[in-house]
Design a protein around this motif. Sequence first.
Motif, PDB file in Angstrom:
ATOM      1  N   UNK A  66       0.838  -1.208   0.000  1.00  0.00           N
ATOM      2  CA  UNK A  66       0.000   0.000   0.000  1.00  0.00           C
ATOM      3  C   UNK A  66       0.869   1.253   0.000  1.00  0.00           C
ATOM      4  N   UNK A  67       1.933   1.217   0.787  1.00  0.00           N
ATOM      5  CA  UNK A  67       2.856   2.364   0.849  1.00  0.00           C
ATOM      6  C   UNK A  67       3.546   2.554  -0.495  1.00  0.00           C
ATOM      7  N   UNK A  68       4.008   1.453  -1.090  1.00  0.00           N
ATOM      8  CA  UNK A  68       4.687   1.529  -2.384  1.00  0.00           C
ATOM      9  C   UNK A  68       3.779   2.138  -3.445  1.00  0.00           C
ATOM     10  N   UNK A  69       2.543   1.655  -3.515  1.00  0.00           N
ATOM     11  CA  UNK A  69       1.613   2.115  -4.543  1.00  0.00           C
ATOM     12  C   UNK A  69       1.195   3.559  -4.292  1.00  0.00           C
ATOM     13  N   UNK A  70       0.893   3.880  -3.046  1.00  0.00           N
ATOM     14  CA  UNK A  70       0.408   5.228  -2.712  1.00  0.00           C
ATOM     15  C   UNK A  70       1.447   6.303  -2.978  1.00  0.00           C
ATOM     16  N   UNK A  71       2.712   5.953  -2.834  1.00  0.00           N
ATOM     17  CA  UNK A  71       3.777   6.941  -3.004  1.00  0.00           C
ATOM     18  C   UNK A  71       4.280   7.024  -4.446  1.00  0.00           C
ATOM     19  N   UNK A  72       3.693   6.230  -5.343  1.00  0.00           N
ATOM     20  CA  UNK A  72       4.144   6.212  -6.730  1.00  0.00           C
ATOM     21  C   UNK A  72       3.316   7.157  -7.586  1.00  0.00           C
ATOM     22  N   UNK A  73       3.870   7.524  -8.720  1.00  0.00           N
ATOM     23  CA  UNK A  73       3.157   8.368  -9.659  1.00  0.00           C
ATOM     24  C   UNK A  73       2.391   7.507 -10.656  1.00  0.00           C
TER      25      UNK A  73
ATOM     26  N   UNK B  74      11.189  -4.098  -1.744  1.00  0.00           N
ATOM     27  CA  UNK B  74      11.636  -2.831  -2.328  1.00  0.00           C
ATOM     28  C   UNK B  74      10.576  -2.301  -3.276  1.00  0.00           C
ATOM     29  N   UNK B  75      10.366  -1.002  -3.249  1.00  0.00           N
ATOM     30  CA  UNK B  75       9.361  -0.400  -4.120  1.00  0.00           C
ATOM     31  C   UNK B  75       9.799  -0.451  -5.583  1.00  0.00           C
ATOM     32  N   UNK B  76      11.103  -0.354  -5.834  1.00  0.00           N
ATOM     33  CA  UNK B  76      11.602  -0.332  -7.211  1.00  0.00           C
ATOM     34  C   UNK B  76      11.222  -1.604  -7.965  1.00  0.00           C
ATOM     35  N   UNK B  77      11.374  -2.750  -7.300  1.00  0.00           N
ATOM     36  CA  UNK B  77      11.088  -4.017  -7.957  1.00  0.00           C
ATOM     37  C   UNK B  77       9.606  -4.143  -8.315  1.00  0.00           C
ATOM     38  N   UNK B  78       8.752  -3.805  -7.374  1.00  0.00           N
ATOM     39  CA  UNK B  78       7.317  -3.906  -7.629  1.00  0.00           C
ATOM     40  C   UNK B  78       6.865  -2.907  -8.683  1.00  0.00           C
ATOM     41  N   UNK B  79       7.292  -1.667  -8.564  1.00  0.00           N
ATOM     42  CA  UNK B  79       6.861  -0.643  -9.511  1.00  0.00           C
ATOM     43  C   UNK B  79       7.360  -0.919 -10.925  1.00  0.00           C
TER      44      UNK B  79
END
Length: 210
Positions: free
Chosen positions: A18-25, A108-113
Motif C-alpha cells: 500500500x505504501x509503495x503504490x500510494x507513493x508512486x506516480x 523494495x518499491x523499485x522491484x514492484x513498480x
Amino acid sequence: MYNVLIVEDDPMARKLMEIFVSSSEGYQLVPSLDSAAMAELYCMTNPVDLILMDVCTAMDANGIDVAGKLKKRFPHIKIIIITSQPEYSYIDHAQQIGVESFWYKEPTSEALLDVMNRTMAGESIYPDSAPVIRLGAALSSDFTDRELEVLRELVSGKTDAAIAEVLHMSVTRVKQHILRIREKTQFSNRTELAVRARESGIVIGDHKAQ
C-alpha cells in the motif's frame, strides 16, 4: 491514473505494498482486500485497472484460481500474481489462465513498480523458474515433476493408495517415488519428509482446491 487493487492476507506485506503504490506516480490505491473471494464483487462495483493478487489468501481462496475467473469476466483488468511461496507449479498455472505478470515478493518499491509499469505498458513479466530452495540434502531442482506431484499429495496427508488414485499410478509406483524422494533428501521417514516439505513451501498441499 490507474486504480490498483491489492489482494493480500498478510497485514505487514499488504501495508508495505500500500505504501509503495500510494507513493508512486500514476497509480491510485483502492481499498485493499485480504481474500481473493471478495475480488470479483469489488470489480463489479468499482473501477479497477490493475490487481496485485496474492496466491494464498484469507477464506482459503486461491488467488490464481480467482484471477482466472476475473480474466474471463473483466479482460481489461491486468493482473500480477504475487507470492513468496516457491511452489513450482504456480508459474505455469498463472500462464495458463492468461494472467499478465508474475512477481516474487521483494521488500523494495523499485522491484514492484518496475513490474507494474511494464505490465501496464503491455509487457508480460514472468520469472524463468521458481526459486531454488533446499529440502534436506536436496535442492528443489533435483526433483522431477512427477516426484513433486507425489510430494504434494503426501503433504496433503493422503495415503499411498489415495495418492495412486489421484495421480493414476500404481501404489507400488507411489512407494518408489516416495523412497526416491527420501533418498534425495535423506529424511528418515515419510512424516519428517511431509513436515519439512510443508514448511519449505516447495509444494502447497491441495493447492488446486484452495
